[in-house]
Design a protein around this motif. Structure first.
Motif, PDB file in Angstrom:
ATOM      1  N   ASP A  38       0.814  -1.220   0.000  1.00  0.00           N
ATOM      2  CA  ASP A  38       0.000   0.000   0.000  1.00  0.00           C
ATOM      3  C   ASP A  38       0.845   1.268   0.000  1.00  0.00           C
ATOM      4  N   GLY A  39       2.166   1.134   0.208  1.00  0.00           N
ATOM      5  CA  GLY A  39       3.064   2.279   0.197  1.00  0.00           C
ATOM      6  C   GLY A  39       2.966   3.168   1.416  1.00  0.00           C
ATOM      7  N   VAL A  40       2.137   2.811   2.378  1.00  0.00           N
ATOM      8  CA  VAL A  40       1.940   3.605   3.592  1.00  0.00           C
ATOM      9  C   VAL A  40       2.519   2.891   4.810  1.00  0.00           C
ATOM     10  N   HIS A  41       2.283   1.608   4.877  1.00  0.00           N
ATOM     11  CA  HIS A  41       2.688   0.827   6.045  1.00  0.00           C
ATOM     12  C   HIS A  41       4.014   0.105   5.816  1.00  0.00           C
ATOM     13  N   VAL A  42       4.660  -0.196   6.927  1.00  0.00           N
ATOM     14  CA  VAL A  42       5.834  -1.056   6.940  1.00  0.00           C
ATOM     15  C   VAL A  42       5.423  -2.278   7.746  1.00  0.00           C
ATOM     16  N   VAL A  43       5.721  -3.477   7.241  1.00  0.00           N
ATOM     17  CA  VAL A  43       5.273  -4.710   7.883  1.00  0.00           C
ATOM     18  C   VAL A  43       6.448  -5.612   8.243  1.00  0.00           C
ATOM     19  N   CYS A  44       6.186  -6.455   9.231  1.00  0.00           N
ATOM     20  CA  CYS A  44       7.171  -7.407   9.734  1.00  0.00           C
ATOM     21  C   CYS A  44       6.410  -8.598  10.282  1.00  0.00           C
ATOM     22  N   THR A  45       6.938  -9.784  10.116  1.00  0.00           N
ATOM     23  CA  THR A  45       6.328 -10.958  10.748  1.00  0.00           C
ATOM     24  C   THR A  45       7.367 -11.644  11.616  1.00  0.00           C
ATOM     25  N   THR A  75      10.289   1.822  10.763  1.00  0.00           N
ATOM     26  CA  THR A  75       9.242   2.530  10.020  1.00  0.00           C
ATOM     27  C   THR A  75       9.587   4.013   9.932  1.00  0.00           C
ATOM     28  N   ALA A  76      10.014   4.601  11.053  1.00  0.00           N
ATOM     29  CA  ALA A  76      10.401   6.012  11.050  1.00  0.00           C
ATOM     30  C   ALA A  76      11.581   6.251  10.113  1.00  0.00           C
ATOM     31  N   MET A  77      12.597   5.407  10.187  1.00  0.00           N
ATOM     32  CA  MET A  77      13.773   5.605   9.343  1.00  0.00           C
ATOM     33  C   MET A  77      13.427   5.442   7.865  1.00  0.00           C
ATOM     34  N   ALA A  78      12.585   4.455   7.529  1.00  0.00           N
ATOM     35  CA  ALA A  78      12.177   4.256   6.134  1.00  0.00           C
ATOM     36  C   ALA A  78      11.456   5.491   5.605  1.00  0.00           C
ATOM     37  N   HIS A  80      11.897   8.576   6.641  1.00  0.00           N
ATOM     38  CA  HIS A  80      12.884   9.644   6.434  1.00  0.00           C
ATOM     39  C   HIS A  80      13.553   9.481   5.067  1.00  0.00           C
ATOM     40  N   TYR A  81      13.995   8.264   4.775  1.00  0.00           N
ATOM     41  CA  TYR A  81      14.611   8.046   3.463  1.00  0.00           C
ATOM     42  C   TYR A  81      13.643   8.420   2.344  1.00  0.00           C
ATOM     43  N   ARG A  82      12.401   7.965   2.453  1.00  0.00           N
ATOM     44  CA  ARG A  82      11.418   8.229   1.406  1.00  0.00           C
ATOM     45  C   ARG A  82      11.142   9.730   1.293  1.00  0.00           C
ATOM     46  N   ALA A  83      11.003  10.431   2.435  1.00  0.00           N
ATOM     47  CA  ALA A  83      10.728  11.870   2.411  1.00  0.00           C
ATOM     48  C   ALA A  83      11.840  12.650   1.727  1.00  0.00           C
ATOM     49  N   GLU A  84      13.068  12.104   1.793  1.00  0.00           N
ATOM     50  CA  GLU A  84      14.213  12.752   1.161  1.00  0.00           C
ATOM     51  C   GLU A  84      14.454  12.232  -0.262  1.00  0.00           C
ATOM     52  N   GLY A  85      13.567  11.362  -0.750  1.00  0.00           N
ATOM     53  CA  GLY A  85      13.699  10.834  -2.096  1.00  0.00           C
ATOM     54  C   GLY A  85      14.906   9.934  -2.274  1.00  0.00           C
ATOM     55  N   ARG A 120       2.896   2.660  10.639  1.00  0.00           N
ATOM     56  CA  ARG A 120       2.908   3.802   9.726  1.00  0.00           C
ATOM     57  C   ARG A 120       3.296   5.051  10.502  1.00  0.00           C
ATOM     58  N   VAL A 121       3.856   6.012   9.792  1.00  0.00           N
ATOM     59  CA  VAL A 121       4.123   7.316  10.388  1.00  0.00           C
ATOM     60  C   VAL A 121       2.840   8.112  10.316  1.00  0.00           C
ATOM     61  N   GLU A 122       2.459   8.709  11.417  1.00  0.00           N
ATOM     62  CA  GLU A 122       1.244   9.527  11.507  1.00  0.00           C
ATOM     63  C   GLU A 122       1.661  10.983  11.376  1.00  0.00           C
ATOM     64  N   GLY A 123       1.258  11.624  10.298  1.00  0.00           N
ATOM     65  CA  GLY A 123       1.582  13.033  10.099  1.00  0.00           C
ATOM     66  C   GLY A 123       2.891  13.198   9.345  1.00  0.00           C
ATOM     67  N   GLU A 124       3.407  14.393   9.397  1.00  0.00           N
ATOM     68  CA  GLU A 124       4.636  14.736   8.683  1.00  0.00           C
ATOM     69  C   GLU A 124       5.857  14.106   9.346  1.00  0.00           C
TER      70      GLU A 124
END
Length: 165
Positions: A38-45, A75-78, A80-85, A120-124
């Motif tokens: 979905d491009g929003v969540h990060v998952v782990c099992t 999830t937070a670190m991922a 950050h990477y995505r927000a910075e492209g 997921r990260v909530e907000g900015e």
């Protein structure tokens, strides 16, 4: 033919030594987190070993907190990477630490069942990121977490922790 995605931990910190999520920890759990389709969540099992029992046949709550802590931090670190492209693992490296870990235990978490963590990260995404994480044991939602992760300079953090700064 489909390829198996590379875990965020293996891309961004193959030398990581965290007991829960460090790829290089010799005895650790080596948790693996991936972007959800979905491009929003990060998952782990993860299926806990019986040595992490709390009550008989139930997973120890502190162990669940560790799973949430590691996965939510990734999830937070991922994000950050995505927000910075950037791709995870590109330089400069993104590191975060736990600022606040808040768990609500909704139902007992059974031992012997594969657990799915969905965060997921909530907000900015800022220096401090709010991460919402859920643990599911099959179709049963057992834990909700609302936590804060703080982006840090890891060398500065280590120096401060050891009184060198």
């Amino acid at each position: 033919m489909s390829s198996i995605p590379t875990a965020l931990q293996d891309m961004a910190a193959p030398d990581g030594v965290c007991y829960g999520c460090g790829s290089a920890h010799p005895d650790g759990l080596k948790l693996k987190s991936y972007w959800h389709e979905d491009g929003v969540h990060v998952v782990c099992t993860h299926t806990p070993d019986p040595k992490f029992n709390g009550w008989p046949e139930l997973v120890y709550g502190g162990f669940l907190a560790m799973l949430v802590d590691c996965h939510s931090n990734w999830t937070a670190m991922a994000h950050h990477y995505r927000a910075e492209g950037r791709e995870p693992g590109s330089l400069p490296r993104v590191d975060c630490v736990t600022g606040k870990l808040g768990l609500t235990f909704i139902k007992p978490t059974p031992m012997g069942v594969e657990l799915t963590l969905k965060a997921r990260v909530e907000g900015e995404v800022g220096r401090k990121s709010r991460v919402i994480c859920e643990i599911w044991a099959g179709d049963t939602h057992t834990v909700s977490a609302d936590s804060i992760f703080v982006r840090v300079d890891s060398e500065q953090l280590q120096s401060q922790a050891h009184g060198r700064a």
